[in-house]
Design a protein around this motif. Sequence first.
Motif, PDB file in Angstrom:
ATOM      1  N   GLY A 142      22.666 -18.388  18.075  1.00 15.92           N
ATOM      2  CA  GLY A 142      23.954 -18.352  18.754  1.00 15.92           C
ATOM      3  C   GLY A 142      23.801 -18.692  20.225  1.00 15.92           C
TER       4      GLY A 142
ATOM      5  N   LEU B 141      22.854 -22.035  13.451  1.00 17.04           N
ATOM      6  CA  LEU B 141      22.527 -20.632  13.250  1.00 17.04           C
ATOM      7  C   LEU B 141      21.533 -20.494  12.093  1.00 17.04           C
ATOM      8  CD1 LEU B 141      26.076 -18.983  13.460  1.00 17.04           C
ATOM      9  CD2 LEU B 141      24.494 -19.529  15.308  1.00 17.04           C
TER      10      LEU B 141
ATOM     11  N   THR C 107      25.618 -12.555  15.831  1.00 19.00           N
ATOM     12  CA  THR C 107      25.207 -13.355  16.965  1.00 19.00           C
ATOM     13  C   THR C 107      26.441 -14.016  17.584  1.00 19.00           C
ATOM     14  OG1 THR C 107      23.689 -15.123  17.708  1.00 19.00           O
ATOM     15  CG2 THR C 107      24.711 -15.421  15.550  1.00 19.00           C
TER      16      THR C 107
ATOM     17  N   VAL D 180      28.753 -16.635  19.370  1.00 20.09           N
ATOM     18  CA  VAL D 180      28.938 -18.071  19.588  1.00 20.09           C
ATOM     19  C   VAL D 180      30.148 -18.237  20.507  1.00 20.09           C
ATOM     20  CG1 VAL D 180      29.590 -20.260  18.527  1.00 20.09           C
ATOM     21  CG2 VAL D 180      27.912 -18.782  17.411  1.00 20.09           C
TER      22      VAL D 180
END
Length: 124
Positions: free
Chosen positions: A9, A20, A118, A120
Amino acid sequence: QVQLVESGGGLAQAGGSLRLSCAASGSIFSINAMGWNRQTPGKQRELVASITSDGSTKYADSVKGRFTISRDNTKNTVYLQMNSLKPEDTAVYYCNADGVQYYVGSYYSVGDFWGQGTQVTVSS
């Protein structure tokens, strides 16, 4: 037990790309389906893409043609290639693994697992 660890990310500009990765670890015998979901504040978590052990894929309409999900069964790893990113793709992305067959000591078990997520962020 089984753990899912996401990576890849970060920050991208609109029109850019990110990839990813999510690796499942533990005494895993097999995994049925793996996928990616995303969530923004105040909204429900939504499915982005999923892939079964035989390679069948499913995508949210909003990412079709831009995102590609793949997996390496030998590494128990799933990937999400995200191209042509848009600001509305900004979210926390979570990896999941369903129907995981694994061993805990000498015991056999089956379960579903999630990664920690994660971030983004896509800037316009």
